[in-house]
Scaffold this active site. Sequence first.
Site, PDB file in Angstrom:
ATOM      1  N   ASP A   1      -7.751  -0.198  -3.296  1.00 21.39           N
ATOM      2  CA  ASP A   1      -8.859   0.744  -3.416  1.00 21.39           C
ATOM      3  C   ASP A   1      -9.521   0.648  -4.784  1.00 21.39           C
ATOM      4  O   ASP A   1     -10.199   1.566  -5.224  1.00 21.39           O
ATOM      5  CB  ASP A   1      -8.372   2.178  -3.150  1.00 21.39           C
ATOM      6  CG  ASP A   1      -7.194   2.567  -4.035  1.00 21.39           C
ATOM      7  OD1 ASP A   1      -6.839   1.793  -4.948  1.00 21.39           O
ATOM      8  OD2 ASP A   1      -6.615   3.648  -3.822  1.00 21.39           O
TER       9      ASP A   1
ATOM     10  N   GLU B   1       0.828  -1.195   0.000  1.00 15.85           N
ATOM     11  CA  GLU B   1       0.000   0.000   0.000  1.00 15.85           C
ATOM     12  C   GLU B   1       0.866   1.249   0.000  1.00 15.85           C
ATOM     13  O   GLU B   1       1.793   1.384   0.796  1.00 15.85           O
ATOM     14  CB  GLU B   1      -0.981   0.029   1.180  1.00 15.85           C
ATOM     15  CG  GLU B   1      -2.059   1.114   1.044  1.00 15.85           C
ATOM     16  CD  GLU B   1      -2.867   1.025  -0.254  1.00 15.85           C
ATOM     17  OE1 GLU B   1      -2.350   1.451  -1.301  1.00 15.85           O
ATOM     18  OE2 GLU B   1      -4.010   0.528  -0.217  1.00 15.85           O
TER      19      GLU B   1
END
Length: 494
Positions: free
Chosen positions: A323, A249
């Site tokens: 996401d 991430e």
Amino acid sequence: MSRTRPPAARTSARPSLPYRLRRALLACCAGLALVLGALAASPVPAQAAGSRPCDIYAAAGTPCVAAHSTVRALYSGYGGSLYQVTRASDGATRDIGVLTTGGYADAAAQDAFCAATSCAITKIYDQSPRHNDLTVEGAGTQGLADHGAPASALPVTVGGHRAYGVLVTPGTGYRHTDAAGVAVNGQAESMYMVASGTHVNGGCCFDYGNAEHTVDDTGNGHMDAVYIGDRCHDAPCTGSGPWVAADLENGLYQGSGNNPANLGNSSPFVTALLKNDGQTTFALKGGNSQSGALSTWWHGALPSGGYTPMQQEGSIVLGTGGDNSNRAVGSFFEGVMTSGFATDAADNAVQADIVAAGYTGDPAGNQGTTITGPGSKCVDVAGDDVGVDHAAVQLWDCQSYAVDQHWVHNPDNSLETLGRCLDIAGNGTADGTKVQLWDCNGVGGQVWVQQSDGSLLNPQSGRCLDSPSGATANGTRLQIWDCNGANAQKFHLN
């Protein structure tokens, strides 16, 4: 990974099923020692009991908590469904299983079910006891709701059997939220996927692994997924990739920072492997899935800045970032996730089993032929390999890696790419009617017959495929028009 998306590779403005683990019981006999000795001295056969990746990892103390493949069983005792397809014509679904327990996909079942129409892969079953099945991903903060991969777009041969991989194009993605048994909050885990080193781009992010509970970027260390692509996050990177990296991430890490020692993996089929102890250390490996051993590109410290310890959230993602950053392309054939940091010996045995599986074919989905038209441009689908219904068909510079420029000329004279057919909008017949992609359904507006003068005739309308006014610019939308022998109607199947 998330954040700002880079341009796609083509720089243009284009638009639960029960699990069964069966282990044969070996009867004792006087000659058992001799038999075992003979087996130890012989190569391990591809179908040997206990030789599949999840058997290997379980024996090493790091059992699979997820096992996904559309081409083969990842346990020697698995005899259930691999994936589900949904038919475009009526919305019906069909589970596609294996030909034999521990064997390869029953591609013929898919072919029969999807005949005269098109299908999408709408579920990929988890072969592990955890039932962490992947379904089409919904909208996230960085991408609209995804679509399933065209079911027939990625034919390959595995173990001598025809099978279909998962062709990921922009807008394709799968997810399982809050997966059972998957690492959370700094627990150790390992994962690999068999993908392609020839069907990649720099878009974010062709991932398989651990992602957030919500379809959002919740911060550094909240993802732990293996990635392959040609995106260089920490320059300098060696060569032009593609590289195996860890999506932790907000960073695609080839090491704790930049790692020029990562030479990349550009073979047609690539084994991409990530291990993470969740606290201080991670490892990356890559190798040719058709031959040879794995190379270790990194085994060392996790990056600083929120990654020690990791804070995984325990969902599973395939084809996108956490996401739903969904601008990547890739080809997926199999992958597993384990509980715990796997041993190198287990990794090596898994790689040997993958090689023994015998992957062959074009892992980029470039089956078929190109069609060149006016200006020596190629017949192309707008949207960079997206291939959804209503996608415009146009002229574009020919690019050898472009899946949507490779067309299969079917026996019914339809032309198919990305699992859909070249179609006249509304099944129309009038001059100027635009052409598009649509589910293959056998209507007259999907029939194209090559003529001696180089034109492509649609018999239903009596008109030919045409470039308006003979235009040759990239993005020129194609149509049908009265057949007139002009250069605007010269389309050659190469």
